[in-house]
Design an enzyme around this catalytic site. Sequence first.
Site, mmCIF file in Angstrom:
data_model
loop_
_atom_site.group_PDB
_atom_site.id
_atom_site.type_symbol
_atom_site.label_atom_id
_atom_site.label_comp_id
_atom_site.label_asym_id
_atom_site.label_seq_id
_atom_site.Cartn_x
_atom_site.Cartn_y
_atom_site.Cartn_z
ATOM 1 N N TYR A 213 2.858 10.175 -0.486
ATOM 2 C CA TYR A 213 3.787 9.665 0.514
ATOM 3 C C TYR A 213 5.214 10.020 0.115
ATOM 4 O O TYR A 213 5.640 9.780 -1.020
ATOM 5 C CB TYR A 213 3.671 8.148 0.662
ATOM 6 C CG TYR A 213 2.393 7.663 1.318
ATOM 7 C CD1 TYR A 213 1.477 8.555 1.869
ATOM 8 C CD2 TYR A 213 2.102 6.307 1.387
ATOM 9 C CE1 TYR A 213 0.315 8.103 2.465
ATOM 10 C CE2 TYR A 213 0.935 5.850 1.986
ATOM 11 C CZ TYR A 213 0.047 6.753 2.521
ATOM 12 O OH TYR A 213 -1.110 6.297 3.114
ATOM 13 N N ASP B 232 0.828 -1.201 0.000
ATOM 14 C CA ASP B 232 0.000 0.000 0.000
ATOM 15 C C ASP B 232 0.865 1.255 0.000
ATOM 16 O O ASP B 232 1.819 1.363 0.776
ATOM 17 C CB ASP B 232 -0.899 0.008 1.239
ATOM 18 C CG ASP B 232 -1.791 1.229 1.302
ATOM 19 O OD1 ASP B 232 -2.883 1.190 0.721
ATOM 20 O OD2 ASP B 232 -1.385 2.243 1.928
ATOM 21 N N ASN C 282 5.236 -8.501 13.278
ATOM 22 C CA ASN C 282 3.866 -8.265 12.844
ATOM 23 C C ASN C 282 3.324 -9.419 12.014
ATOM 24 O O ASN C 282 2.181 -9.852 12.195
ATOM 25 C CB ASN C 282 3.795 -6.968 12.040
ATOM 26 C CG ASN C 282 3.993 -5.728 12.898
ATOM 27 O OD1 ASN C 282 3.821 -5.770 14.111
ATOM 28 N ND2 ASN C 282 4.368 -4.635 12.267
ATOM 29 N N SER D 229 -11.012 5.395 1.139
ATOM 30 C CA SER D 229 -10.390 5.537 2.452
ATOM 31 C C SER D 229 -11.363 6.270 3.376
ATOM 32 O O SER D 229 -12.569 6.201 3.204
ATOM 33 C CB SER D 229 -9.052 6.262 2.328
ATOM 34 O OG SER D 229 -8.333 6.240 3.558
ATOM 35 N N ARG E 173 6.597 7.041 18.328
ATOM 36 C CA ARG E 173 5.640 8.020 17.827
ATOM 37 C C ARG E 173 5.055 8.849 18.960
ATOM 38 O O ARG E 173 4.814 10.045 18.823
ATOM 39 C CB ARG E 173 4.531 7.300 17.055
ATOM 40 C CG ARG E 173 3.578 8.245 16.345
ATOM 41 C CD ARG E 173 2.712 7.490 15.369
ATOM 42 N NE ARG E 173 1.789 8.349 14.677
ATOM 43 C CZ ARG E 173 0.942 7.929 13.751
ATOM 44 N NH1 ARG E 173 0.918 6.648 13.417
ATOM 45 N NH2 ARG E 173 0.115 8.775 13.150
ATOM 46 N N LEU F 250 -2.326 -0.752 14.897
ATOM 47 C CA LEU F 250 -1.730 -0.860 16.223
ATOM 48 C C LEU F 250 -1.827 0.460 16.980
ATOM 49 O O LEU F 250 -1.090 0.696 17.932
ATOM 50 C CB LEU F 250 -0.263 -1.307 16.109
ATOM 51 C CG LEU F 250 -0.063 -2.702 15.515
ATOM 52 C CD1 LEU F 250 1.423 -3.020 15.382
ATOM 53 C CD2 LEU F 250 -0.756 -3.770 16.366
ATOM 54 N N GLY G 208 2.933 -1.110 9.059
ATOM 55 C CA GLY G 208 4.195 -0.478 8.707
ATOM 56 C C GLY G 208 5.264 -0.997 9.648
ATOM 57 O O GLY G 208 4.963 -1.691 10.626
#
Length: 339
Positions: free
Chosen positions: A59, A54, A307, A162, A242, A219, A297
């Site tokens: 981006y 994706d 993951n 989206s 983050r 997540l 990601g």
Amino acid sequence: MEYTKLGSTGTTVSQLCFGTWRFGRETGGQTETTKDEAHDLLDAAEEQGVNFIDTANVYGNPNGKSEEWIGEWLDERDREDFVLASKVYFPFDGWGEPGPNDSGLGRKHIRAQIEGTLDRLGTDYLDVYYIHRWDDETPIEETLRTLTELVREGKVNHLGASTMAGWKLTKALWKSDVEDLERFDVTQPLFHAAYRDDVVDYLDVCADQDLAVCPYSPLAGGFLTGKYERTESGVEAPDDSRGEIDPNFDEYYVSERGWEVLDEIRAVADEADATPAQVSLRWLIDQSKFTCVPIVGARTPDQLEENVGAVDVDLSDDQHARISEARYDEEGRRWGHRD
């Protein structure tokens, strides 16, 4: 890796999709994921059996860098081995300032952006083309007619939507039906086990219309990995996470219900000999009312491998229900339970 059909389509994808929004993205003057790191991550995804990638035209810094890097990586591989998804809507500036038609979902912008996306990816078609947001300034009929043309020209296989309200998704599907236009087959909402907003209507539409759901931030920006701890003053975030660098992290991802969900996820992870991240992803994959393919990601191949390990986790009905029940709101509603 396990594979599944993408909703009601005939396209088969891995149970996890690899998201590339960090490719070429700059934070604090530093690139989050460099080209070499991006290619290493794509190598790792391929090795783990992930065939669903994706990206989006915006981006990277400048816009388009993520698509360019993926295209360079794909140049040495068989394009048919991968399912590629990209998006259109936001202003696209490349190396300059965006012009008056460089955003939105009008015919001119979509036509220009699909050509740029295909060129950067080095392919003549996309498997999934998402509208990145709803465009209130453009009639949905114009958008759908333009996207229908792309499908009939062989430039796009499936259409995706989206983030948007459930009623807008319903309106678009109705317009497709009555106007004999291509319809959305795939959706990409924000959805995870600790999500605190009401997504009942949106997911009910997806379930009723047999639309695939590919949630982003599955997540909760890393919150559901279990690496954050609760303190009297708020949240203790690891360095370079983050939560440490994003001033909006607490507002977006942390809530009282979120902590309750995380506590249950940690307990289930101990029982299942898995990590909280794996349990959180498995809870999504196990949604019974719609096909759910989380977009993950990663900063490192090791994170990606962790993951991907979610596909090997087996949650009992009771464990799945306990996580779902932790999501009850004040009125007793819950989301994502397995019937």
